[in-house]
Design a protein around this motif. Sequence first.
Motif, PDB file in Angstrom:
ATOM      1  N   THR A  41       0.906  -1.252  -0.286  1.00  0.00           N
ATOM      2  CA  THR A  41       0.027  -0.103  -0.030  1.00  0.00           C
ATOM      3  C   THR A  41       0.874   1.232   0.013  1.00  0.00           C
ATOM      4  O   THR A  41       0.355   2.274  -0.318  1.00  0.00           O
ATOM      5  N   GLU A  82      -7.371   1.784   1.757  1.00  0.00           N
ATOM      6  CA  GLU A  82      -6.559   1.288   0.789  1.00  0.00           C
ATOM      7  C   GLU A  82      -6.450  -0.114   0.631  1.00  0.00           C
ATOM      8  O   GLU A  82      -6.305  -0.715  -0.545  1.00  0.00           O
ATOM      9  N   SER A 106      -9.243  -1.155  -1.248  1.00  0.00           N
ATOM     10  CA  SER A 106      -9.611  -1.040  -2.586  1.00  0.00           C
ATOM     11  C   SER A 106      -8.491  -2.185  -3.095  1.00  0.00           C
ATOM     12  O   SER A 106      -8.928  -2.718  -4.574  1.00  0.00           O
ATOM     13  N   LEU A 107      -7.352  -2.486  -2.622  1.00  0.00           N
ATOM     14  CA  LEU A 107      -6.569  -3.317  -3.576  1.00  0.00           C
ATOM     15  C   LEU A 107      -7.079  -4.845  -3.276  1.00  0.00           C
ATOM     16  O   LEU A 107      -7.061  -5.630  -4.163  1.00  0.00           O
ATOM     17  N   GLN A 132     -10.216  -5.569  -3.224  1.00  0.00           N
ATOM     18  CA  GLN A 132     -11.492  -5.684  -4.233  1.00  0.00           C
ATOM     19  C   GLN A 132     -10.844  -5.570  -5.602  1.00  0.00           C
ATOM     20  O   GLN A 132     -11.365  -6.383  -6.442  1.00  0.00           O
ATOM     21  N   ALA A 133     -10.024  -4.816  -6.035  1.00  0.00           N
ATOM     22  CA  ALA A 133      -9.302  -4.844  -7.172  1.00  0.00           C
ATOM     23  C   ALA A 133      -8.746  -6.184  -7.542  1.00  0.00           C
ATOM     24  O   ALA A 133      -8.876  -6.567  -8.836  1.00  0.00           O
ATOM     25  N   GLN A 170     -11.691  -8.517  -8.541  1.00  0.00           N
ATOM     26  CA  GLN A 170     -12.480  -7.999  -9.606  1.00  0.00           C
ATOM     27  C   GLN A 170     -11.702  -8.673 -10.880  1.00  0.00           C
ATOM     28  O   GLN A 170     -12.116  -8.829 -11.724  1.00  0.00           O
ATOM     29  N   ALA A 195      -4.177  -4.618 -12.124  1.00  0.00           N
ATOM     30  CA  ALA A 195      -5.437  -3.934 -11.357  1.00  0.00           C
ATOM     31  C   ALA A 195      -4.579  -3.457 -10.111  1.00  0.00           C
ATOM     32  O   ALA A 195      -4.934  -2.540  -9.535  1.00  0.00           O
ATOM     33  N   GLN A 199      -2.982  -0.417 -10.736  1.00  0.00           N
ATOM     34  CA  GLN A 199      -3.949   0.955 -10.924  1.00  0.00           C
ATOM     35  C   GLN A 199      -4.773   1.319  -9.676  1.00  0.00           C
ATOM     36  O   GLN A 199      -5.047   2.387  -9.579  1.00  0.00           O
ATOM     37  N   ALA A 200      -4.782   0.414  -8.815  1.00  0.00           N
ATOM     38  CA  ALA A 200      -5.585   0.769  -7.680  1.00  0.00           C
ATOM     39  C   ALA A 200      -4.810   1.371  -6.435  1.00  0.00           C
ATOM     40  O   ALA A 200      -5.241   1.517  -5.508  1.00  0.00           O
TER      41      ALA A 200
END
Length: 313
Positions: free
Chosen positions: A186, A256, A259-260, A262-263, A266, A298, A301-302
């Motif tokens: 992160t 943070e 979101s990592l 989840q990215a 996904q 991903a 990008q995240a």
Amino acid sequence: MTIATAPGKIILFGEHAVVYGRPAIAAPVSQLRATAVIENSKTRDVQLIAPQIQRRRSLHNAPDSDPFAMTVRLFVEAAQIPFVTNLNITIQSDIPIAGGMGSGAAITAAMFRGLAHHYNKLDILEPARLSELTYEVEKIHHGTPSGIDNTVVSYEQPLFFVKASPQNQIEPFTVGKPLKFLIGITGIRSQTKLVVSDVRRQWEADKKRFDLIFDGCGQIATAARQLIQLGDALQLGQLMNQNQELLEEMTVSSKELNSLTQAATQAGALGAKLSGAGRGGNMIALVTDESETAVHQALLQAGATAVYATTLS
Ligand code: MEV
């Protein structure tokens, strides 16, 4: 001159709950290492040199709360030698600092290994002994550590670990099929000591709820060991997601880290979770050969500041 190293680590399952006696699984990350170079010098004292942070200082008068000074003192005691003098100890590390990857434990273990070779005190290299000594220094860094970090960096193999008295349960296990993990950093410093003490504060305020959360993490770690042995990556990914939910309930995840993770899911990861103390540091995602590139992209990008790949085999 003597050169010694020790690896970084990731916690696959069971962080935090492991402090309360529940099982956990950790693995070394062999390509990210801390290095200690031990050299004789002309000055009488012991100098610690850390070129990455442009520091050089004497350890002779440093207090016992100084992890580097303590490492040298513990070595002197363990090696049963009167003292060490005329020494330069240079440390360097590829492991992100405060990234939840055990950089402190790796630096300490590398220093003990270097000193043991330099003074020909080879019994100190034995993993159980090295781990025990490294644990003493981990207490300075982290307050009430479970002991899993020093254990995995000293044994350098994937381990099922249970903190127990008088002796921790340390069990290496076989891996049915190689499993590839991506580690997303992160870039936010994770202060293990603070996060561990905040979890303790919450546990003390509501032991019933937190004990249930810890039990859940322990059950996941026990089931995960079976799945790793069987090589069942699909179900293992599910367990990572479940462990992440429990870590979120403990409030140790963060915007943070969420979101990592989840990215990663996904983009096709089989599972993802934070790893280590949380509130920053790193997360891990279980990937296949097909999904690795997409998950790597991903994560960047995240907002991951770096992504490393490591294979459990
Ligand atoms: C840190 O790598 C893992 C924690 O469970 C702390 C510990 O076990 O000492 C958060």
